[in-house]
Motif scaffolding. Structure first.
Motif, PDB file in Angstrom:
ATOM      1  N   GLY A 303       0.828  -1.211   0.000  1.00 27.53           N
ATOM      2  CA  GLY A 303       0.000   0.000   0.000  1.00 27.53           C
ATOM      3  C   GLY A 303       0.852   1.247   0.000  1.00 27.53           C
ATOM      4  O   GLY A 303       0.451   2.318  -0.442  1.00 27.53           O
ATOM      5  N   LYS A 304       2.103   1.052   0.483  1.00 28.32           N
ATOM      6  CA  LYS A 304       3.005   2.211   0.571  1.00 28.32           C
ATOM      7  C   LYS A 304       4.354   1.944  -0.074  1.00 28.32           C
ATOM      8  O   LYS A 304       5.039   2.853  -0.490  1.00 28.32           O
ATOM      9  CB  LYS A 304       3.185   2.617   2.040  1.00 28.32           C
ATOM     10  CG  LYS A 304       1.849   2.968   2.730  1.00 28.32           C
ATOM     11  CD  LYS A 304       1.984   3.116   4.234  1.00 28.32           C
ATOM     12  CE  LYS A 304       0.627   3.428   4.867  1.00 28.32           C
ATOM     13  NZ  LYS A 304      -0.297   2.255   4.780  1.00 28.32           N
ATOM     14  N   GLU A 333      -3.019   2.327  -4.451  1.00 27.42           N
ATOM     15  CA  GLU A 333      -1.938   3.052  -3.761  1.00 27.42           C
ATOM     16  C   GLU A 333      -2.249   4.549  -3.726  1.00 27.42           C
ATOM     17  O   GLU A 333      -2.048   5.221  -2.706  1.00 27.42           O
ATOM     18  CB  GLU A 333      -0.613   2.818  -4.478  1.00 27.42           C
ATOM     19  CG  GLU A 333       0.003   1.444  -4.261  1.00 27.42           C
ATOM     20  CD  GLU A 333       1.308   1.278  -5.051  1.00 27.42           C
ATOM     21  OE1 GLU A 333       1.382   1.784  -6.198  1.00 27.42           O
ATOM     22  OE2 GLU A 333       2.242   0.647  -4.525  1.00 27.42           O
ATOM     23  N   GLN A 334      -2.775   5.068  -4.846  1.00 24.63           N
ATOM     24  CA  GLN A 334      -3.131   6.493  -4.891  1.00 24.63           C
ATOM     25  C   GLN A 334      -4.259   6.799  -3.907  1.00 24.63           C
ATOM     26  O   GLN A 334      -4.242   7.820  -3.203  1.00 24.63           O
ATOM     27  CB  GLN A 334      -3.540   6.882  -6.324  1.00 24.63           C
ATOM     28  CG  GLN A 334      -2.367   6.938  -7.304  1.00 24.63           C
ATOM     29  CD  GLN A 334      -2.808   6.796  -8.758  1.00 24.63           C
ATOM     30  OE1 GLN A 334      -3.996   6.892  -9.083  1.00 24.63           O
ATOM     31  NE2 GLN A 334      -1.850   6.544  -9.643  1.00 24.63           N
ATOM     32  N   SER A 335      -5.225   5.885  -3.827  1.00 23.41           N
ATOM     33  CA  SER A 335      -6.341   6.090  -2.893  1.00 23.41           C
ATOM     34  C   SER A 335      -5.841   6.088  -1.450  1.00 23.41           C
ATOM     35  O   SER A 335      -6.219   6.944  -0.642  1.00 23.41           O
ATOM     36  CB  SER A 335      -7.389   4.989  -3.093  1.00 23.41           C
ATOM     37  OG  SER A 335      -8.470   5.162  -2.204  1.00 23.41           O
ATOM     38  N   VAL A 336      -4.922   5.174  -1.142  1.00 24.14           N
ATOM     39  CA  VAL A 336      -4.369   5.103   0.226  1.00 24.14           C
ATOM     40  C   VAL A 336      -3.606   6.383   0.538  1.00 24.14           C
ATOM     41  O   VAL A 336      -3.794   7.015   1.588  1.00 24.14           O
ATOM     42  CB  VAL A 336      -3.457   3.863   0.365  1.00 24.14           C
ATOM     43  CG1 VAL A 336      -2.608   3.935   1.637  1.00 24.14           C
ATOM     44  CG2 VAL A 336      -4.290   2.577   0.352  1.00 24.14           C
ATOM     45  N   ALA A 337      -2.768   6.825  -0.414  1.00 21.66           N
ATOM     46  CA  ALA A 337      -1.954   8.038  -0.189  1.00 21.66           C
ATOM     47  C   ALA A 337      -2.846   9.261  -0.015  1.00 21.66           C
ATOM     48  O   ALA A 337      -2.636  10.096   0.879  1.00 21.66           O
ATOM     49  CB  ALA A 337      -0.996   8.240  -1.366  1.00 21.66           C
ATOM     50  N   PHE A 338      -3.880   9.342  -0.851  1.00 20.60           N
ATOM     51  CA  PHE A 338      -4.785  10.501  -0.779  1.00 20.60           C
ATOM     52  C   PHE A 338      -5.470  10.557   0.588  1.00 20.60           C
ATOM     53  O   PHE A 338      -5.526  11.595   1.242  1.00 20.60           O
ATOM     54  CB  PHE A 338      -5.823  10.426  -1.897  1.00 20.60           C
ATOM     55  CG  PHE A 338      -6.884  11.490  -1.818  1.00 20.60           C
ATOM     56  CD1 PHE A 338      -8.169  11.184  -1.374  1.00 20.60           C
ATOM     57  CD2 PHE A 338      -6.585  12.811  -2.141  1.00 20.60           C
ATOM     58  CE1 PHE A 338      -9.145  12.168  -1.267  1.00 20.60           C
ATOM     59  CE2 PHE A 338      -7.551  13.806  -2.048  1.00 20.60           C
ATOM     60  CZ  PHE A 338      -8.838  13.486  -1.598  1.00 20.60           C
TER      61      PHE A 338
END
Ligand code: P6P
Length: 345
Positions: A303-304, A333-338
């Motif tokens: 995820g990171k 991954e973008q959703s987790v970072a956001f």
């Protein structure tokens, strides 16, 4: 003397049976760094154990080897009889060949030191993943990673031989005991799949040069744990539903992974309240499948960060696992970072 030249395709009556795993390994041996034939023999030993485990999984219900063994493993999970049997089969196969100095197994609390200091390779293995599905006849699998030892050959094994990040793997693979039994592996030169022909007792090349579709329409996750997911995962899964993607999850990692590898899709086992570091194990589940998916053009992340870059700190260390088509993994991954506020749209 009159001679003729046999034309292999001379008659369609005798179809070609294809190339066996043994022959393929020999043909590809020159692709391996340090090609000395030992890795080839190690792969053959694993395939032999897989044939035996295949036979035992196929007749579990008849041979009274289904069901629980009556003990729990180091994970605190109830061992099935076939977990124990598969572990024994692979331990024997890996120890008799002479190529291996140490084994990490899901079914063993500690590292198995084979006292074979001349062995060049370390193997991490989940002998039978998804074994709770055995009694209901759902596909199960074996997952393995192969590393070269870091410490000098001839000396006792060291922790550095065991605690290697996944990017150090020299080979990885899985066996899927399903409607047909397949062995899929990579040595870092692409991914190839072999189907077992019971009547001949051989694996034959059936899926040459497997390429993971760049995207897909399948997502695999245990939706019963939805209330335990972090916001980025929940938002991604909601977007999958909004796009009317297909939810396919059979609770057997190798089977879910294999389908998504061939058809395109993503498998997610994120952190949950019960498993805050994820459920799946780094050394003998995530790393092997991550090596395979990257070799097939896909992606594997926690995820990171890239799974293969995670530096192991303990033998049975768990990790969140997001694995499959590269575009789908990047989207989650973008959703987790956001949702962690790390990026703005
Ligand atoms: P859950 C099987 O125990 C396993 O390790 C994987 O094969 C499978 O994908 C996952 O766990 C299923 O876990 O929590 O959804 O039952």
């Amino acid at each position: 003397m009159k001679t003729s030249h046999f034309q292999p395709d001379q008659t369609s009556l005798a179809y070609s049976v294809g190339i066996t795993l043994d022959r393929f390994i020999k043909l590809k041996q020159s692709d391996f760094p340090f090609a000395s034939g030992e890795l080839s023999q190690l792969l053959r030993d694993i395939a032999l154990a897989a044939k035996i485990v295949n036979r035992e999984t196929n007749r579990a219900g008849l041979a009274n080897i289904g069901g629980a063994f009556g003990q729990t493993n180091v994970q605190g999970e109830e061992q099935q009889k076939l977990d124990v049997i598969a572990n024994i089969r692979f331990m024997r196969a890996l120890s008799k060949g002479g190529e291996v100095c140490a084994i990490v197994s899901e079914e063993e609390d500690a590292v198995i030191d084979l006292q074979n200091n001349s062995g060049k390779y370390v193997v991490a293995i989940d002998p039978l993943d998804g074994s709770s599905n055995i009694d209901v006849n759902i596909s199960i699998g074996t997952i393995f990673s192969i590393y070269r030892r870091k410490s000098p050959i001839g000396s006792p094994i060291q922790l550095e031989d065991i605690m290697q990040p996944g990017r150090e793997q020299v080979a990885a693979g899985y066996v899927l005991y399903g409607s047909s039994t397949m062995l899929v592996y990579t040595t870092g030169c692409g991914v190839n799949g072999f189907t077992y022909e019971n009547s001949l007792g051989e694996f034959f090349l059936s899926h040459p040069d497997i390429q993971a579709p760049k995207t897909g329409n399948i997502y695999s996750i245990n939706e019963g744990l939805q209330l335990e997911w972090e916001n980025g995962i929940s938002a991604y899964i909601q977007s999958c539903k909004n796009q009317k993607m297909q939810s396919r999850y059979i609770g057997s990692l190798v089977a879910d992974f294999h389908r998504n590898l061939l058809k395109g899709g993503i498998y997610l086992y994120p952190a949950t309240l019960k498993n805050p570091s994820g459920k799946l194990r780094l050394l003998y589940e995530a790393n092997a499948l991550a090596f395979i998916i990257e070799q097939a053009g896909g992606k594997a992340s926690d995820g990171k960060q890239r799974i293969l870059d995670i530096q192991p700190e303990s033998l049975h260390q768990r990790t969140p696992l997001l694995i499959g088509s590269v575009q789908l993994v990047e989207e989650v991954e973008q959703s987790v970072a956001f949702h962690l506020g790390l990026v703005t749209v």
